[in-house]
Design an enzyme around this catalytic site. Sequence first.
Site, PDB file in Angstrom:
ATOM      1  N   LYS A  96       5.598  -4.165  -4.869  1.00  0.00           N
ATOM      2  CA  LYS A  96       7.052  -4.029  -4.848  1.00  0.00           C
ATOM      3  C   LYS A  96       7.617  -4.136  -3.438  1.00  0.00           C
ATOM      4  O   LYS A  96       8.701  -4.641  -3.234  1.00  0.00           O
ATOM      5  CB  LYS A  96       7.399  -2.668  -5.452  1.00  0.00           C
ATOM      6  CG  LYS A  96       8.866  -2.391  -5.579  1.00  0.00           C
ATOM      7  CD  LYS A  96       9.413  -2.988  -6.829  1.00  0.00           C
ATOM      8  CE  LYS A  96      10.904  -2.878  -6.944  1.00  0.00           C
ATOM      9  NZ  LYS A  96      11.451  -4.018  -7.691  1.00  0.00           N
ATOM     10  N   ARG A 150       3.632  -0.077  -5.036  1.00  0.00           N
ATOM     11  CA  ARG A 150       3.427  -0.693  -3.719  1.00  0.00           C
ATOM     12  C   ARG A 150       2.107  -1.446  -3.606  1.00  0.00           C
ATOM     13  O   ARG A 150       1.866  -2.152  -2.629  1.00  0.00           O
ATOM     14  CB  ARG A 150       3.456   0.390  -2.628  1.00  0.00           C
ATOM     15  CG  ARG A 150       4.742   1.166  -2.577  1.00  0.00           C
ATOM     16  CD  ARG A 150       4.662   2.246  -1.529  1.00  0.00           C
ATOM     17  NE  ARG A 150       4.566   1.681  -0.209  1.00  0.00           N
ATOM     18  CZ  ARG A 150       5.596   1.317   0.535  1.00  0.00           C
ATOM     19  NH1 ARG A 150       6.814   1.471   0.082  1.00  0.00           N
ATOM     20  NH2 ARG A 150       5.413   0.808   1.718  1.00  0.00           N
ATOM     21  N   TRP A 197      -2.937  -2.566  -1.665  1.00  0.00           N
ATOM     22  CA  TRP A 197      -2.665  -3.984  -1.906  1.00  0.00           C
ATOM     23  C   TRP A 197      -3.424  -4.696  -0.803  1.00  0.00           C
ATOM     24  O   TRP A 197      -3.045  -4.649   0.362  1.00  0.00           O
ATOM     25  CB  TRP A 197      -1.169  -4.261  -1.821  1.00  0.00           C
ATOM     26  CG  TRP A 197      -0.801  -5.651  -2.188  1.00  0.00           C
ATOM     27  CD1 TRP A 197      -0.537  -6.125  -3.442  1.00  0.00           C
ATOM     28  CD2 TRP A 197      -0.630  -6.774  -1.292  1.00  0.00           C
ATOM     29  NE1 TRP A 197      -0.229  -7.463  -3.387  1.00  0.00           N
ATOM     30  CE2 TRP A 197      -0.287  -7.893  -2.083  1.00  0.00           C
ATOM     31  CE3 TRP A 197      -0.751  -6.949   0.077  1.00  0.00           C
ATOM     32  CZ2 TRP A 197      -0.051  -9.142  -1.540  1.00  0.00           C
ATOM     33  CZ3 TRP A 197      -0.517  -8.205   0.626  1.00  0.00           C
ATOM     34  CH2 TRP A 197      -0.168  -9.284  -0.191  1.00  0.00           C
ATOM     35  N   GLU A 254      16.524 -17.541 -10.226  1.00  0.00           N
ATOM     36  CA  GLU A 254      16.105 -16.168 -10.510  1.00  0.00           C
ATOM     37  C   GLU A 254      15.385 -16.091 -11.867  1.00  0.00           C
ATOM     38  O   GLU A 254      14.376 -15.400 -12.008  1.00  0.00           O
ATOM     39  CB  GLU A 254      17.334 -15.242 -10.455  1.00  0.00           C
ATOM     40  CG  GLU A 254      17.112 -13.802 -10.838  1.00  0.00           C
ATOM     41  CD  GLU A 254      16.087 -13.049  -9.985  1.00  0.00           C
ATOM     42  OE1 GLU A 254      15.598 -13.587  -8.982  1.00  0.00           O
ATOM     43  OE2 GLU A 254      15.744 -11.923 -10.378  1.00  0.00           O
ATOM     44  N   CYS A 256       0.860  -1.182   0.000  1.00  0.00           N
ATOM     45  CA  CYS A 256       0.000   0.000   0.000  1.00  0.00           C
ATOM     46  C   CYS A 256       0.903   1.241   0.000  1.00  0.00           C
ATOM     47  O   CYS A 256       1.952   1.261   0.633  1.00  0.00           O
ATOM     48  CB  CYS A 256      -0.940   0.124   1.189  1.00  0.00           C
ATOM     49  SG  CYS A 256      -2.113  -1.224   1.327  1.00  0.00           S
TER      50      CYS A 256
END
Length: 614
Positions: free
Chosen positions: A609, A27, A73, A487, A2
């Site tokens: 993120k 975010r 989020w 990865e 958020c």
Amino acid sequence: MCGIVAYIGEKNAYPILIKGLQRLEYRGYDSAGVALLNGKLNIYKRKGKVSDLIDFVGENNVDGTIGIGHTRWATHGKPDDVNAHPHISGNGRLTLIHNGIIENYALIKKALEVEGHTFNTETDTEVLVHLIEEIQTREKLTLEEAVRVALTKVVGAYAIVVLDKEDPNKLVAARKASPLVIGIDENGFLLASDATPIIEHTKKVVYLNDEEIATVRRDGTFEIRTIGANEIQTPFIHELEMQIERLEKGGYDYFMLKEIHEQPTTIQDAMRGRLNAVDSWIKLGGIEENLEKFKDAERLIIVACGTSWHSGLIAEYIFEDLARIPVEVEYASEFRYRNPVITDKDVVIAISQSGETADTLAALELAKQKGAMIYGIVNVVGSSIARLTDAGSYIHAGPEIGVASTKAFTGQVTLLTLMALSIAQKRGTISESYFKKLTQEMEQIPHKVARVLEKCNTQIEYISGEIKNANNALYLGRGYSFPVALEGALKLKEISYIHAEGYPAAEMKHGPIALIDENMPVIVIATNQSAYEKIVSNVQEVKARQGMVIAIVTEGEKEISKLADYSIEIPETEEPLTPLLSVIPMQLLSYHIAVMRGCNVDQPRNLAKSVTVE
Ligand code: F6R
């Protein structure tokens, strides 16, 4: 997760809030909302992105020089218009935005219901704003005092800003375990989850500490108190060094692509002033100041999550190989809850791009309590992890906005490699000639990354077209290439939604080989100098089962290239440094596949993120 942003001052708040929310959208992006006060309180909130909110607001009244905004989020309650922030108190007086989780919200909610409160949403945040209202009205307190008392009753994490309809001249904010930065502008204050919404207005910021509460006023005054003891703190005003251009896409279609292409520069920036191959030295402030601790460490424990955890795995290979220190790499989320053995002879290294990951922070706090020295490898300057650690090094990659981490990964690996080399030199576990060779080669890495980007992109785009409809993919690597395989698989999963697994190549025959058929692309990172023959055998095993092999090989390599369906050549380098080159094709491959599948590369579904919740 958020993002929160708030403004009070002389300017119109709405454009500042919207621009701020767009910067913070990394975010969380499942709903967004703003509240603006101009005599009347106008609240607009909408499921979806900030752009959906802008469309929804349309020509409505957005006047007001005080306001708060939020991009969400979801944790408690599904993402919809009702659960979107800001949330409003029962009497309609207070409006609040929140990043974090109030863990005891259910208990508080029950108690408030007994007092007659009714709730319209499923969120923990609505409970908090009702609690503040209850305390404010029952005990006849000022807003800041009501917020302070309310926060002594909650358990959990929060960064909040509260707007009081009856007082248009102040905002009250507080934080615990979720970040909050206050920008001090000539004509007002901006408050935000990070500095990106602030930088174009002012460079002067105060980072609020845990359990602090701030009141910012229209007349330009502000004060900070602690939540518990209520003592006034003397705020330290930092000068931001961030450049505004680094927050824009700069002509690229996506931030991720821009960030992939920034890597020759960001790797260089991670080494700048820290490495001199001619005179054979590496100087990292945090290491020099704690040299004895590192030299005498019985063990390094690396804690991290996701991509940063993969950097940690590469560091394990490098530290053990060069500095001969035993290393354990731990998922922070597991480490914090499993009563780990930690002593004051351990050095605990946290790796985090955002510096705000809740699990990594908690793991560090635990290690600190147990007496270990804690060291941070962080990108975001002034972030919570950077401030908690005893020492550390910034990777200087600049803001990473694409949700999938790229330049932060290579920055972390660069820095960890410098650390390992420096400690190896000081411990005498590396010969001077090999140290020199590796440092000389490190200096070449930015040019070699640029060469990979230039030479391989078109070929990788073509290969992406060939495999874009696959349902699964397997990534294999041995030694230093194994974490790169992990990865690569993570990058593909998170942005293209293709299921992918990374495996040590030799482990394939213990299970995953059963999955291989002509529909299974197998990406083999085959740049090994040691165990080269073994990786050739692994490729043969895949081909014998009709798997499609995409091999990452060193320029001029013949044997694997003959077997593979596609081989992508990267420049030769010293083996410990190969991850810095071999990860670039992994990033490009997942980027192109995601674009071809019509995915939102920068904002993949369900992700954010900065993971500030457990
Ligand atoms: C993947 C990715 C995540 C992060 C993880 C840790 O591309 O970005 O897996 O690496 O959430 O985040 P930081 O490094 O901010 O602690």
